[in-house]
Write an enzyme that holds these catalytic residues in place. Sequence first.
Site, PDB file in Angstrom:
ATOM      1  CG  PHE A 118      -1.601   1.245   1.585  1.00 38.17           C
ATOM      2  CD1 PHE A 118      -2.135   2.098   0.625  1.00 38.17           C
ATOM      3  CD2 PHE A 118      -1.709   1.612   2.925  1.00 38.17           C
ATOM      4  CE1 PHE A 118      -2.744   3.301   0.982  1.00 38.17           C
ATOM      5  CE2 PHE A 118      -2.320   2.796   3.296  1.00 38.17           C
ATOM      6  CZ  PHE A 118      -2.826   3.644   2.333  1.00 38.17           C
ATOM      7  CG  ASP A 138       6.651  -6.356  -2.501  1.00 41.60           C
ATOM      8  OD1 ASP A 138       6.259  -5.299  -1.975  1.00 41.60           O
ATOM      9  OD2 ASP A 138       6.098  -7.464  -2.284  1.00 41.60           O
ATOM     10  CG  ASP A 160      11.751 -12.953   2.050  1.00 38.96           C
ATOM     11  OD1 ASP A 160      12.219 -12.300   3.010  1.00 38.96           O
ATOM     12  OD2 ASP A 160      10.687 -13.591   2.108  1.00 38.96           O
ATOM     13  CD  GLU A 163       3.439 -10.677   6.789  1.00 39.55           C
ATOM     14  OE1 GLU A 163       2.233 -10.398   6.957  1.00 39.55           O
ATOM     15  OE2 GLU A 163       3.852 -11.278   5.789  1.00 39.55           O
ATOM     16  CB  THR A 213       3.659   2.004  12.933  1.00 39.44           C
ATOM     17  OG1 THR A 213       2.380   2.263  13.511  1.00 39.44           O
ATOM     18  CG2 THR A 213       4.319   0.904  13.758  1.00 39.44           C
ATOM     19  CG  ASP A 214       0.662   5.970  15.183  1.00 39.89           C
ATOM     20  OD1 ASP A 214       0.516   4.774  14.854  1.00 39.89           O
ATOM     21  OD2 ASP A 214      -0.256   6.822  15.080  1.00 39.89           O
ATOM     22  CD  GLU A 215      -0.604  -0.031  15.187  1.00 37.73           C
ATOM     23  OE1 GLU A 215      -0.405  -1.138  15.716  1.00 37.73           O
ATOM     24  OE2 GLU A 215      -1.365   0.139  14.227  1.00 37.73           O
ATOM     25  CE1 TYR A 240       3.050  -3.634  11.559  1.00 33.08           C
ATOM     26  CE2 TYR A 240       1.657  -2.301  12.981  1.00 33.08           C
ATOM     27  CZ  TYR A 240       2.511  -2.414  11.905  1.00 33.08           C
ATOM     28  OH  TYR A 240       2.840  -1.292  11.177  1.00 33.08           O
ATOM     29  CE  LYS A 246       7.142  -1.224  11.139  1.00 31.58           C
ATOM     30  NZ  LYS A 246       7.781  -1.364   9.781  1.00 31.58           N
ATOM     31  CE  LYS A 306     -20.157  -7.733   8.843  1.00 29.97           C
ATOM     32  NZ  LYS A 306     -21.590  -7.493   8.603  1.00 29.97           N
ATOM     33  CG  LEU A 307     -17.536   0.450  14.716  1.00 32.15           C
ATOM     34  CD1 LEU A 307     -16.503   1.135  13.833  1.00 32.15           C
ATOM     35  CD2 LEU A 307     -18.678   1.423  15.034  1.00 32.15           C
ATOM     36  NE  ARG A 324      -7.165  -5.062  15.510  1.00 38.42           N
ATOM     37  CZ  ARG A 324      -6.773  -4.093  14.665  1.00 38.42           C
ATOM     38  NH1 ARG A 324      -6.109  -3.042  15.123  1.00 38.42           N
ATOM     39  NH2 ARG A 324      -7.041  -4.183  13.383  1.00 38.42           N
TER      40      ARG A 324
HETATM   41  P1  NAD Z   1       1.313  -3.651   3.204  1.00 34.88           P
HETATM   42  O1  NAD Z   1       1.009  -4.878   3.988  1.00 34.88           O
HETATM   43  O2  NAD Z   1       0.253  -3.062   2.325  1.00 34.88           O
HETATM   44  O3  NAD Z   1       2.582  -3.909   2.265  1.00 34.88           O
HETATM   45  C1  NAD Z   1       3.713  -4.603   2.698  1.00 34.88           C
HETATM   46  C2  NAD Z   1       4.529  -4.996   1.462  1.00 34.88           C
HETATM   47  O4  NAD Z   1       5.729  -5.648   1.909  1.00 34.88           O
HETATM   48  C3  NAD Z   1       3.813  -5.973   0.524  1.00 34.88           C
HETATM   49  O5  NAD Z   1       3.966  -5.569  -0.814  1.00 34.88           O
HETATM   50  C4  NAD Z   1       4.523  -7.293   0.784  1.00 34.88           C
HETATM   51  O6  NAD Z   1       4.533  -8.152  -0.357  1.00 34.88           O
HETATM   52  C5  NAD Z   1       5.912  -6.837   1.143  1.00 34.88           C
HETATM   53  N1  NAD Z   1       6.632  -7.808   1.983  1.00 34.88           N
HETATM   54  C6  NAD Z   1       6.175  -8.418   3.106  1.00 34.88           C
HETATM   55  N2  NAD Z   1       7.114  -9.250   3.588  1.00 34.88           N
HETATM   56  C7  NAD Z   1       8.187  -9.148   2.764  1.00 34.88           C
HETATM   57  C8  NAD Z   1       9.466  -9.754   2.746  1.00 34.88           C
HETATM   58  N3  NAD Z   1       9.832 -10.645   3.683  1.00 34.88           N
HETATM   59  N4  NAD Z   1      10.333  -9.406   1.761  1.00 34.88           N
HETATM   60  C9  NAD Z   1       9.971  -8.508   0.807  1.00 34.88           C
HETATM   61  N5  NAD Z   1       8.764  -7.920   0.767  1.00 34.88           N
HETATM   62  C10 NAD Z   1       7.881  -8.242   1.740  1.00 34.88           C
HETATM   63  O7  NAD Z   1       1.833  -2.577   4.271  1.00 34.88           O
HETATM   64  P2  NAD Z   1       1.657  -1.002   4.303  1.00 34.88           P
HETATM   65  O8  NAD Z   1       0.405  -0.673   4.991  1.00 34.88           O
HETATM   66  O9  NAD Z   1       1.950  -0.453   2.972  1.00 34.88           O
HETATM   67  O10 NAD Z   1       2.870  -0.617   5.305  1.00 34.88           O
HETATM   68  C11 NAD Z   1       4.162  -0.358   4.789  1.00 34.88           C
HETATM   69  C12 NAD Z   1       5.065   0.060   5.926  1.00 34.88           C
HETATM   70  O11 NAD Z   1       4.532   1.231   6.538  1.00 34.88           O
HETATM   71  C13 NAD Z   1       5.194  -0.974   7.035  1.00 34.88           C
HETATM   72  O12 NAD Z   1       6.531  -0.971   7.476  1.00 34.88           O
HETATM   73  C14 NAD Z   1       4.260  -0.470   8.115  1.00 34.88           C
HETATM   74  O13 NAD Z   1       4.693  -0.884   9.383  1.00 34.88           O
HETATM   75  C15 NAD Z   1       4.398   1.020   7.936  1.00 34.88           C
HETATM   76  N6  NAD Z   1       3.252   1.830   8.378  1.00 34.88           N
HETATM   77  C16 NAD Z   1       1.995   1.572   7.898  1.00 34.88           C
HETATM   78  C17 NAD Z   1       0.937   2.391   8.273  1.00 34.88           C
HETATM   79  C18 NAD Z   1      -0.465   2.170   7.738  1.00 34.88           C
HETATM   80  O14 NAD Z   1      -1.376   2.898   8.103  1.00 34.88           O
HETATM   81  N7  NAD Z   1      -0.692   1.198   6.856  1.00 34.88           N
HETATM   82  C19 NAD Z   1       1.161   3.450   9.148  1.00 34.88           C
HETATM   83  C20 NAD Z   1       2.450   3.684   9.628  1.00 34.88           C
HETATM   84  C21 NAD Z   1       3.493   2.875   9.227  1.00 34.88           C
HETATM   85  O1  TDX Z   2     -13.270  -4.253  10.153  1.00 37.59           O
HETATM   86  C1  TDX Z   2     -12.674  -3.519  10.955  1.00 37.59           C
HETATM   87  N1  TDX Z   2     -13.400  -2.833  11.883  1.00 37.59           N
HETATM   88  C2  TDX Z   2     -12.815  -1.996  12.787  1.00 37.59           C
HETATM   89  O2  TDX Z   2     -13.519  -1.394  13.599  1.00 37.59           O
HETATM   90  C3  TDX Z   2     -11.239  -3.357  10.915  1.00 37.59           C
HETATM   91  C4  TDX Z   2     -10.410  -4.110   9.906  1.00 37.59           C
HETATM   92  C5  TDX Z   2     -10.678  -2.500  11.823  1.00 37.59           C
HETATM   93  N2  TDX Z   2     -11.421  -1.842  12.741  1.00 37.59           N
HETATM   94  C6  TDX Z   2     -10.794  -0.874  13.660  1.00 37.59           C
HETATM   95  C7  TDX Z   2      -9.520  -1.322  14.352  1.00 37.59           C
HETATM   96  C8  TDX Z   2      -8.751  -0.034  14.502  1.00 37.59           C
HETATM   97  O3  TDX Z   2      -9.184   0.672  15.653  1.00 37.59           O
HETATM   98  O4  TDX Z   2     -10.384   0.233  12.841  1.00 37.59           O
HETATM   99  C9  TDX Z   2      -9.132   0.781  13.270  1.00 37.59           C
HETATM  100  C10 TDX Z   2      -8.118   0.692  12.150  1.00 37.59           C
HETATM  101  O5  TDX Z   2      -7.822  -0.679  11.948  1.00 37.59           O
HETATM  102  P1  TDX Z   2      -6.702  -1.172  10.904  1.00 37.59           P
HETATM  103  O6  TDX Z   2      -7.025  -0.659   9.537  1.00 37.59           O
HETATM  104  O7  TDX Z   2      -6.529  -2.640  11.080  1.00 37.59           O
HETATM  105  O8  TDX Z   2      -5.431  -0.340  11.367  1.00 37.59           O
HETATM  106  P2  TDX Z   2      -4.595  -0.287  12.747  1.00 37.59           P
HETATM  107  O9  TDX Z   2      -4.716  -1.538  13.520  1.00 37.59           O
HETATM  108  O10 TDX Z   2      -4.934   1.014  13.419  1.00 37.59           O
HETATM  109  O11 TDX Z   2      -3.085  -0.209  12.138  1.00 37.59           O
HETATM  110  C11 TDX Z   2      -2.811   0.563  10.948  1.00 37.59           C
HETATM  111  O12 TDX Z   2      -2.185   1.781  11.271  1.00 37.59           O
HETATM  112  C12 TDX Z   2      -0.900   1.706  11.822  1.00 37.59           C
HETATM  113  C13 TDX Z   2      -1.928  -0.233   9.994  1.00 37.59           C
HETATM  114  O13 TDX Z   2      -2.564  -1.466   9.670  1.00 37.59           O
HETATM  115  C14 TDX Z   2      -0.567  -0.474  10.604  1.00 37.59           C
HETATM  116  O14 TDX Z   2       0.281  -1.123   9.659  1.00 37.59           O
HETATM  117  C15 TDX Z   2       0.028   0.853  10.975  1.00 37.59           C
HETATM  118  O15 TDX Z   2       1.231   0.656  11.672  1.00 37.59           O
END
Ligand code: NAD
Ligand code: TDX
Length: 332
Positions: free
Chosen positions: A12, A33, A58, A81, A121-123, A148, A152, A203-204, A271
């Site tokens: 993403f 990737d 990988d 992941e 991530t902020d998590e 997760y 991180k 779904k909340l 969750r």
């Molecule tokens: P995503 O799951 O959409 O994408 C992860 C990508 O990494 C995929 O394309 C997957 O194929 C690849 N990948 C996974 N394992 C691999 C491996 N062993 N070798 C090579 N490629 C591999 O994740 P995302 O939401 O795009 O998040 C990307 C980064 O941003 C992560 O490090 C995540 O912790 C961080 N992040 C995400 C969010 C969010 O809101 N999604 C917020 C803050 C930080």
């Molecule tokens: O169906 C749902 N219903 C729901 O209420 C899902 C999938 C999630 N949720 C809630 C859980 C969280 O409070 O929504 C919020 C957002 O959930 P996710 O999209 O799973 O994100 P979150 O767990 O907050 O983590 C995301 O942001 C920080 C990314 O997945 C992480 O990769 C990033 O680090």
Amino acid sequence: MQRILVTGGAGFIGSNFVHHLVEHTDRHVTVLDALTYAGNRASLADLPADRVRFVEGDITDAALVDTLFSEADAVVHYAAESHNDNSLDNPRPFLDTNIIGTYTLLEAARRHGTRFHHISTDEVYGDLELDDPARFTESTPYNPSSPYSSTKAGSDLLVRAWVRSFGVQATISNCSNNYGPYQHVEKFIPRQITNVVRDIRPKLYGKGENVRDWIHADDHSSAVLTILDKGEIGETYLIGADGEKNNKDVVELILELMGQPRDAYDHVTDRAGHDLRYAIDSTKLRTELGWTPSYGDFEAGLAATIQWYRDHESWWAPAKDGVEAFYASKGQ
Ligand code: NAD
Ligand code: TDX
């Protein structure tokens, strides 16, 4: 820094960053990737072949990583992941990719002296109370909750140690929740949008009071590019756009924007260990490096994202049924 290696560039946020680089710079990009369930080649399909090269592999493959680092001026590390719910189901891949994978990259950065930017991530900071006036800053203590976020956090600490012990030229950023195109349908916003498209009720989890601090993925990309070019080695920067919203308000807004009654959703099993609230103070990034977000209006950004999912059903449809079957097996 003309040749950029982007790990996880078919995911993403990584794919949004590759699009951003192509649009706003003249740099050449190599994507590494593994194309796990979360990676999708189609997310890079419309990019010019003379600017973007794709390598399927990988990040734990030390020989491949070494070769790719020898050809790069800088590395931006997104591969991970990334989904909390999956980490509760099976933590092992999170340890392999997030910990061992980051270690493998850091060793290559150490050998080659490569500029390295680590995406996090902020998590890692745990969660805040709803009424707490505080927000996360770069000095907030680490306190991760899930498999997760703990992996991180571990990867961030490895980066800090490799900077201090081995002089690796690294920076770290910790960003809040992203939304925008190319996000997997397992995640909250795309799941609910695609549910409405499919006549499934959103779904909340639990009461829906949990707060996330939303930022558009393109603003995340501009922040990362700013840090890559102007950030100080060894420093951590928090990325956020003052976008706090609770989940209930987001679901209701999605329903409204999609022409449905605002209450047409279900409350489902919460969750385990669900973090209550995240909130980012990005003052350091804004004042020291001069970054500002462009997507100030969440409703407009969400409406554009809804339109993107309506227009790109062939991109998300192959994953949708499997994701819903997984959630249904957990009462979610
Ligand atoms: P995503 O799951 O959409 O994408 C992860 C990508 O990494 C995929 O394309 C997957 O194929 C690849 N990948 C996974 N394992 C691999 C491996 N062993 N070798 C090579 N490629 C591999 O994740 P995302 O939401 O795009 O998040 C990307 C980064 O941003 C992560 O490090 C995540 O912790 C961080 N992040 C995400 C969010 C969010 O809101 N999604 C917020 C803050 C930080
Ligand atoms: O169906 C749902 N219903 C729901 O209420 C899902 C999938 C999630 N949720 C809630 C859980 C969280 O409070 O929504 C919020 C957002 O959930 P996710 O999209 O799973 O994100 P979150 O767990 O907050 O983590 C995301 O942001 C920080 C990314 O997945 C992480 O990769 C990033 O680090």
